[in-house]
Design an enzyme around this catalytic site. Structure first.
Site, PDB file in Angstrom:
ATOM      1  N   THR A 130       0.854  -1.130   0.056  1.00 44.37           N
ATOM      2  CA  THR A 130       0.220   0.030  -0.050  1.00 44.37           C
ATOM      3  C   THR A 130       1.054   1.181  -0.054  1.00 44.37           C
ATOM      4  OG1 THR A 130      -1.208   1.273   1.597  1.00 44.37           O
ATOM      5  CG2 THR A 130      -0.142  -0.238   2.751  1.00 44.37           C
ATOM      6  N   ASP A 131       0.325   2.327  -0.752  1.00 42.64           N
ATOM      7  CA  ASP A 131       0.973   3.592  -0.430  1.00 42.64           C
ATOM      8  C   ASP A 131       1.291   4.109   0.796  1.00 42.64           C
ATOM      9  OD1 ASP A 131      -1.535   4.522   0.133  1.00 42.64           O
ATOM     10  OD2 ASP A 131      -1.772   5.878  -1.227  1.00 42.64           O
ATOM     11  N   GLU A 132       0.533   3.595   1.896  1.00 39.44           N
ATOM     12  CA  GLU A 132       0.562   3.971   3.186  1.00 39.44           C
ATOM     13  C   GLU A 132       2.011   3.597   3.945  1.00 39.44           C
ATOM     14  OE1 GLU A 132      -2.789   3.686   5.510  1.00 39.44           O
ATOM     15  OE2 GLU A 132      -4.262   3.636   4.062  1.00 39.44           O
ATOM     16  N   TYR A 155      -1.564  -0.440  11.112  1.00 41.62           N
ATOM     17  CA  TYR A 155      -1.741  -1.134   9.774  1.00 41.62           C
ATOM     18  C   TYR A 155      -0.527  -0.837   8.774  1.00 41.62           C
ATOM     19  CZ  TYR A 155      -3.309  -1.312   4.866  1.00 41.62           C
ATOM     20  OH  TYR A 155      -3.499  -1.739   3.579  1.00 41.62           O
ATOM     21  N   LYS A 159       2.160  -3.842   7.396  1.00 44.20           N
ATOM     22  CA  LYS A 159       2.156  -3.730   5.894  1.00 44.20           C
ATOM     23  C   LYS A 159       3.777  -3.629   5.417  1.00 44.20           C
ATOM     24  CE  LYS A 159      -0.368  -4.671   3.089  1.00 44.20           C
ATOM     25  NZ  LYS A 159      -0.786  -5.924   2.575  1.00 44.20           N
TER      26      LYS A 159
HETATM   27  P1  NAD Z   1     -10.362  -6.623   2.234  1.00 47.27           P
HETATM   28  O1  NAD Z   1     -10.211  -6.227   3.833  1.00 47.27           O
HETATM   29  O2  NAD Z   1     -11.496  -6.230   1.584  1.00 47.27           O
HETATM   30  O3  NAD Z   1     -10.251  -8.136   2.237  1.00 47.27           O
HETATM   31  C1  NAD Z   1      -9.128  -8.875   2.766  1.00 47.27           C
HETATM   32  C2  NAD Z   1      -9.459 -10.512   2.549  1.00 47.27           C
HETATM   33  O4  NAD Z   1      -8.432 -10.945   3.359  1.00 47.27           O
HETATM   34  C3  NAD Z   1     -10.744 -10.805   3.211  1.00 47.27           C
HETATM   35  O5  NAD Z   1     -11.274 -11.722   2.376  1.00 47.27           O
HETATM   36  C4  NAD Z   1     -10.405 -11.638   4.352  1.00 47.27           C
HETATM   37  O6  NAD Z   1     -11.130 -12.604   4.660  1.00 47.27           O
HETATM   38  C5  NAD Z   1      -9.009 -12.037   4.016  1.00 47.27           C
HETATM   39  N1  NAD Z   1      -8.212 -12.348   5.309  1.00 47.27           N
HETATM   40  C6  NAD Z   1      -8.016 -11.629   6.253  1.00 47.27           C
HETATM   41  N2  NAD Z   1      -7.039 -11.890   7.132  1.00 47.27           N
HETATM   42  C7  NAD Z   1      -6.632 -13.400   6.585  1.00 47.27           C
HETATM   43  C8  NAD Z   1      -6.043 -14.636   6.956  1.00 47.27           C
HETATM   44  N3  NAD Z   1      -5.135 -14.226   8.140  1.00 47.27           N
HETATM   45  N4  NAD Z   1      -5.648 -15.675   6.115  1.00 47.27           N
HETATM   46  C9  NAD Z   1      -6.383 -15.573   5.049  1.00 47.27           C
HETATM   47  N5  NAD Z   1      -7.244 -14.724   4.596  1.00 47.27           N
HETATM   48  C10 NAD Z   1      -7.219 -13.563   5.460  1.00 47.27           C
HETATM   49  O7  NAD Z   1      -9.149  -5.796   1.827  1.00 47.27           O
HETATM   50  P2  NAD Z   1      -8.934  -5.399   0.451  1.00 47.27           P
HETATM   51  O8  NAD Z   1      -9.138  -3.778   0.590  1.00 47.27           O
HETATM   52  O9  NAD Z   1      -9.303  -5.915  -0.908  1.00 47.27           O
HETATM   53  O10 NAD Z   1      -7.240  -5.170   0.465  1.00 47.27           O
HETATM   54  C11 NAD Z   1      -6.657  -6.230  -0.281  1.00 47.27           C
HETATM   55  C12 NAD Z   1      -4.943  -6.061  -0.259  1.00 47.27           C
HETATM   56  O11 NAD Z   1      -4.930  -4.561  -0.896  1.00 47.27           O
HETATM   57  C13 NAD Z   1      -4.518  -5.660   1.138  1.00 47.27           C
HETATM   58  O12 NAD Z   1      -3.322  -6.370   1.316  1.00 47.27           O
HETATM   59  C14 NAD Z   1      -4.390  -4.341   1.370  1.00 47.27           C
HETATM   60  O13 NAD Z   1      -3.523  -4.125   2.233  1.00 47.27           O
HETATM   61  C15 NAD Z   1      -4.105  -3.854   0.017  1.00 47.27           C
HETATM   62  N6  NAD Z   1      -4.508  -2.539  -0.061  1.00 47.27           N
HETATM   63  C16 NAD Z   1      -5.658  -2.153  -0.257  1.00 47.27           C
HETATM   64  C17 NAD Z   1      -6.056  -0.767  -0.711  1.00 47.27           C
HETATM   65  C18 NAD Z   1      -7.536  -0.412  -0.511  1.00 47.27           C
HETATM   66  O14 NAD Z   1      -7.758   0.882  -0.480  1.00 47.27           O
HETATM   67  N7  NAD Z   1      -8.436  -1.129  -0.204  1.00 47.27           N
HETATM   68  C19 NAD Z   1      -5.030  -0.095  -1.057  1.00 47.27           C
HETATM   69  C20 NAD Z   1      -3.651  -0.711  -1.264  1.00 47.27           C
HETATM   70  C21 NAD Z   1      -3.355  -1.860  -0.939  1.00 47.27           C
HETATM   71  P1  TYD Z   2     -10.094   4.953   4.461  1.00 47.19           P
HETATM   72  O1  TYD Z   2     -11.119   4.549   3.471  1.00 47.19           O
HETATM   73  O2  TYD Z   2     -10.201   4.214   5.834  1.00 47.19           O
HETATM   74  O3  TYD Z   2      -8.681   4.676   3.882  1.00 47.19           O
HETATM   75  P2  TYD Z   2      -7.249   4.986   4.445  1.00 47.19           P
HETATM   76  O4  TYD Z   2      -7.177   5.243   5.882  1.00 47.19           O
HETATM   77  O5  TYD Z   2      -6.505   3.866   4.550  1.00 47.19           O
HETATM   78  O6  TYD Z   2      -6.924   6.034   3.722  1.00 47.19           O
HETATM   79  O7  TYD Z   2      -9.850   6.401   4.886  1.00 47.19           O
HETATM   80  C1  TYD Z   2     -10.047   7.131   3.717  1.00 47.19           C
HETATM   81  C2  TYD Z   2      -9.811   8.519   4.106  1.00 47.19           C
HETATM   82  O8  TYD Z   2     -11.331   9.089   4.872  1.00 47.19           O
HETATM   83  C3  TYD Z   2      -9.086   8.913   5.440  1.00 47.19           C
HETATM   84  O9  TYD Z   2      -8.525  10.183   5.297  1.00 47.19           O
HETATM   85  C4  TYD Z   2     -10.043   8.943   6.460  1.00 47.19           C
HETATM   86  C5  TYD Z   2     -11.393   9.419   6.091  1.00 47.19           C
HETATM   87  N1  TYD Z   2     -12.496   8.782   6.601  1.00 47.19           N
HETATM   88  C6  TYD Z   2     -13.582   9.640   7.276  1.00 47.19           C
HETATM   89  O10 TYD Z   2     -13.283  10.837   7.230  1.00 47.19           O
HETATM   90  N2  TYD Z   2     -14.555   9.360   7.593  1.00 47.19           N
HETATM   91  C7  TYD Z   2     -14.750   7.727   7.999  1.00 47.19           C
HETATM   92  O11 TYD Z   2     -15.671   7.224   8.547  1.00 47.19           O
HETATM   93  C8  TYD Z   2     -13.823   6.824   7.441  1.00 47.19           C
HETATM   94  C9  TYD Z   2     -14.005   5.425   7.486  1.00 47.19           C
HETATM   95  C10 TYD Z   2     -12.749   7.472   6.896  1.00 47.19           C
END
Ligand code: NAD
Ligand code: TYD
Length: 345
Positions: A130-132, A155, A159
């Protein structure tokens, strides 16, 4: 010129989650001869309904397992020549309540997968990051892949720890691994704890939209299909040991995104509710994507169209998210938002 790899059987961990389930569909569309093994623990965020259309497809199989479970992972990885690890605890706010669970999956779980990949002679391992991990970039400018990692919450620290373990396996065991660092992703099938689906579904329910602090934080929004395309490209063409930024090129202020959602749904701005801020809230993320673009990545940048399509998807697929919101989500919402001063009831 980078060589393009091909695979026969790809393990997709976390494939029942938001990006993972979209990627499983993308992978089978783009590479119809591949087999895909989805491994997922089905935590609160995993949802087999997102893969239901694949039931009966001979190319698809599902294993319910924890990535930190060595025996289960060892069995499931049999015959796989590539692993794409989406499995993670993924929500910053939850990592403030339960950091230990994040370390278990996002660091130790990655180690278990890497160790199994080494034993099984897996030809390519892709870690979804992630960019985080860069920490925030409050003023103008963009993070590049060689920047130092400065995660600021449990988090992103977990990562970053996962990434370090991947690097260790590349260097010490010669594992062929790559990393992608995606920016904030949005689109269909996203669990409604995250900002965009939470704002859409609360608006559809005429509930307040909780905006943390002043709401002037900035995120770079990446459409989920663009994220999947970047992952797929790096899987097949990325250089061993390298990390690739995948950013949407759609930097937007949270408050403005929430207003656009209300406007699209014809709901009043009076639903916006400023609430207590997230501790250690990262102010802004921004990525340089030159490296992924040099590899051939071409994201669609039209945030207005893609946000509107996403809003329409949640409006049209209410059974999908209403089932979630009536379950575990309700407890989470009460716990997280009552503490921020939101009336939950
Ligand atoms: P999500 O929370 O929607 O899905 C996570 C999945 O992983 C779920 O299906 C969960 O059941 C499974 N999981 C969790 N713990 C597990 C374990 N111990 N063993 C097996 N399965 C497990 O997440 P997402 O938003 O789809 O993110 C997927 C990946 O992308 C993550 O690695 C996250 O860090 C990364 N990511 C997400 C975002 C975003 O904006 N959502 C951005 C950049 C990177
Ligand atoms: P989020 O979707 O949790 O992603 P991330 O923290 O990984 O960037 O949040 C996106 C942005 O929205 C972040 O600046 C936090 C803000 N946010 C709110 O203002 N209210 C909310 O209820 C949530 C979940 C996030």
């Amino acid at each position: 010129m980078t060589a393009t790899r091909t695979f026969t059987r790809v393990m997709v961990t976390g494939g029942a989650g938001f990006i993972g389930s979209n990627y499983v569909h993308y992978l089978l569309e783009r590479h119809p001869a591949y087999q895909v093994v989805v491994v997922d623990k089905l935590t609160y965020a995993g949802n087999l309904a997102s893969l239901a259309d694949l039931d009966g497809d001979p190319r698809y199989s599902f294993v319910r397992a924890d990535i930190a479970d060595e025996a289960a992972i060892d069995a499931a990885m049999q015959g796989c020549d590539a692993v794409v690890n989406f499995a993670a605890d993924s929500h910053v706010d939850r990592s403030l309540h339960d950091p230990g669970g994040f370390i278990r999956t996002d660091v130790h779980g990655v180690f278990v997968l890497l160790e199994a990949a080494r034993r099984h002679g897996v030809r390519r391992f892709l870690q979804i990051s992630t960019d985080e991990v860069y920490g925030h970039f409050p003023q103008g400018g963009e993070s590049v892949e060689t920047d130092r990692l400065r995660p600021r919450n449990p988090y992103s620290a977990a990562k970053a720890g996962g990434e370090m373990m991947v690097n260790a396996y590349v260097e010490t065991h010669g594992l062929d691994a790559v990393i992608t660092r995606g920016s904030n992703t949005f689109g269909p099938y996203q669990y409604p704890e995250k900002f965009i689906p939470l704002m859409i579904t609360n608006a559809l329910e005429d509930q307040p939209l909780p905006i943390y602090g002043d709401g002037l934080q900035r995120r770079d929004w990446l459409y989920v299909r663009d994220h999947c395309a970047g992952v797929d490209l790096v899987l097949h063409r990325g250089a061993t040991g390298e990390a690739y930024n995948l950013g949407g090129g759609n930097e937007a202020v949270n408050l403005d995104v929430a207003k656009r959602i209300l406007d699209r749904l014809g709901k009043p701005h009076s639903l916006l509710r400023h609430v207590g801020d997230r501790p250690g809230h990262d102010r802004r993320y921004a990525l340089s994507t030159a490296k992924a673009e040099a590899l051939g990545w071409e994201p669609r940048h039209d945030f207005s169209i893609l946000l509107a399509e996403t809003i329409d998807w949640y409006a049209a697929n209410q059974p999908w998210w209403r089932a979630i919101k009536s379950g575990e989500f309700a407890d989470w919402y009460a716990k997280n938002y009552a503490a921020r001063g939101v009336h939950v009831g």
